[in-house]
Design a protein around this motif. Structure first.
Motif, short mmCIF file in Angstrom:
data_model
loop_
_atom_site.label_atom_id
_atom_site.label_comp_id
_atom_site.label_asym_id
_atom_site.label_seq_id
_atom_site.Cartn_x
_atom_site.Cartn_y
_atom_site.Cartn_z
N SER A 70 21.57 19.76 -11.01
CA SER A 70 22.67 20.69 -10.76
C SER A 70 23.82 20.58 -11.75
N LEU A 100 20.63 24.37 -13.45
CA LEU A 100 19.76 24.73 -12.33
C LEU A 100 18.49 25.43 -12.80
N HIS A 132 22.34 21.73 -2.53
CA HIS A 132 22.82 20.46 -3.09
C HIS A 132 23.75 19.70 -2.13
#
Length: 334
Positions: A11, A88, A111
């Motif tokens: 992320s 991502l 997340h």
């Protein structure tokens, strides 16, 4: 038949892979990107390129150390969002490719929900319901957790996250990135009552950290006009004082949430939960208020694939899989 999930986290600026078997996290391989330190923050394009370089070796190490073959995998999990779009995309594309090639399900994971479920990787584990303060560079939330996949945001920041406030205040003092851990380190040698800064108070359980960043900046500018070496002379006390402010702001709302919800089990999660001052304050309030508290091991506080695998395990049990057409969502809603 065993449920074997390969989990991928990408992320932000850490590439991570983990193998989770029947709800047990077998490993947690993390490759940290050092390149961002010289820029004073994460550079999204550089993060994406670094993920591309690291993801293959990281996944291979996770599979090898868990003694798992491709044919053993039941599903591939990945961080769908929130996060940096390019970062991502790298993790999502890798996960989709593997799922397609192996003809196995894909699981998209939120997340921040994964940060909360990191508490179920190791003992002691909280019981439902509990409250979780999720604190990171991009998020600050108070969440009521009624089940593994049943969570409600009670309050959150209306502007900046507390982790961003730590890093910005560190930058204003001339500390390198990431500055939050350095503030924590310097604060141990400082007087937390030495300085006071203006801050913004929000109604209910919401937060605002933009005001205290501005207040801290204005305070430093005023003092540096009197003494150019003010920051260097007072770095420990400044660190301790700003850390005390930020932690008190966090815990004031947590205490209010406990009273509002009638829940005395309190957990913290996310990168800022590694802060020693926050951990100490939580433990101090637990004794004072009679709370039962939960803090993940440091390895599971920062971004990691172990928490993605644990969350994917519960999604798998609930039949929550994703089509191969699923897209990364940088601003994925809770």
């Amino acid at each position: 038949m065993k449920n074997v999930i390969l989990a991928i986290e990408s992320s932000c600026d850490e590439t991570s892979a983990s193998v989770c078997i029947d709800g047990k996290v077998m490993n947690n391989v993390i490759a940290t990107q050092e390149i961002h330190s010289k820029y004073g923050g994460v550079v999204p394009e550089l993060a994406s390129r670094a993920h591309q370089q690291a993801i293959g070796p990281v996944v291979k190490e996770a599979m090898t150390t868990a003694n798992v073959k491709m044919s053993d995998l039941s599903a591939i999990a990945f961080t769908q969002g929130p996060g940096l779009l390019g970062a991502l995309l790298v993790g999502g594309a890798f996960a989709k490719s593997m799922a397609l090639a192996l003809d196995i399900p894909l699981i998209g994971v939120h997340h921040m929900k994964a940060h909360i479920l990191a508490h179920f990787i190791e003992e002691p584990k909280p019981k439902f319901p509990f409250l979780c303060l999720t604190v990171s560079g991009g998020h600050t939330q108070i969440v009521r957790v009624d089940d593994y996949l049943d969570m409600t945001v009670l309050g959150q920041t209306t502007d900046d996250a507390v982790g961003e406030a730590f890093d910005k205040c560190a930058k204003l003092m001339g500390l390198p990135y990431p500055g939050g851990p350095l503030i924590d380190k310097l604060a141990k040698e400082g007087d937390k009552t030495k300085f006071t800064f203006n801050e913004t108070s929000m109604p209910g359980l919401d937060y605002s950290f933009s005001g205290i960043k501005t207040g801290f900046m204005n305070f430093l500018n005023r003092e540096k006009m009197k003494d150019a070496d003010f920051v260097e002379k007072n770095k420990n006390d400044l660190s301790a004082s700003i850390q005390r402010h930020l932690i008190d702001m966090l815990m004031e709302k947590v205490e209010l949430a406990v009273k509002q919800e009638g829940v005395s089990q309190v957990a913290i999660a996310g990168g800022v939960s590694a802060n020693s001052g926050l951990r100490s304050k939580l433990e101090e309030m637990a004794v004072e208020k009679g709370w039962e508290t939960f803090i993940p091991r440091f390895e599971y506080c920062t971004d990691n694939a172990g928490m993605i695998g644990m969350t994917a395990h519960y999604q798998w049990l609930a039949g929550d899989t994703a089509p191969l057409s699923v897209s990364p969502m940088p601003r994925m809603k809770f």
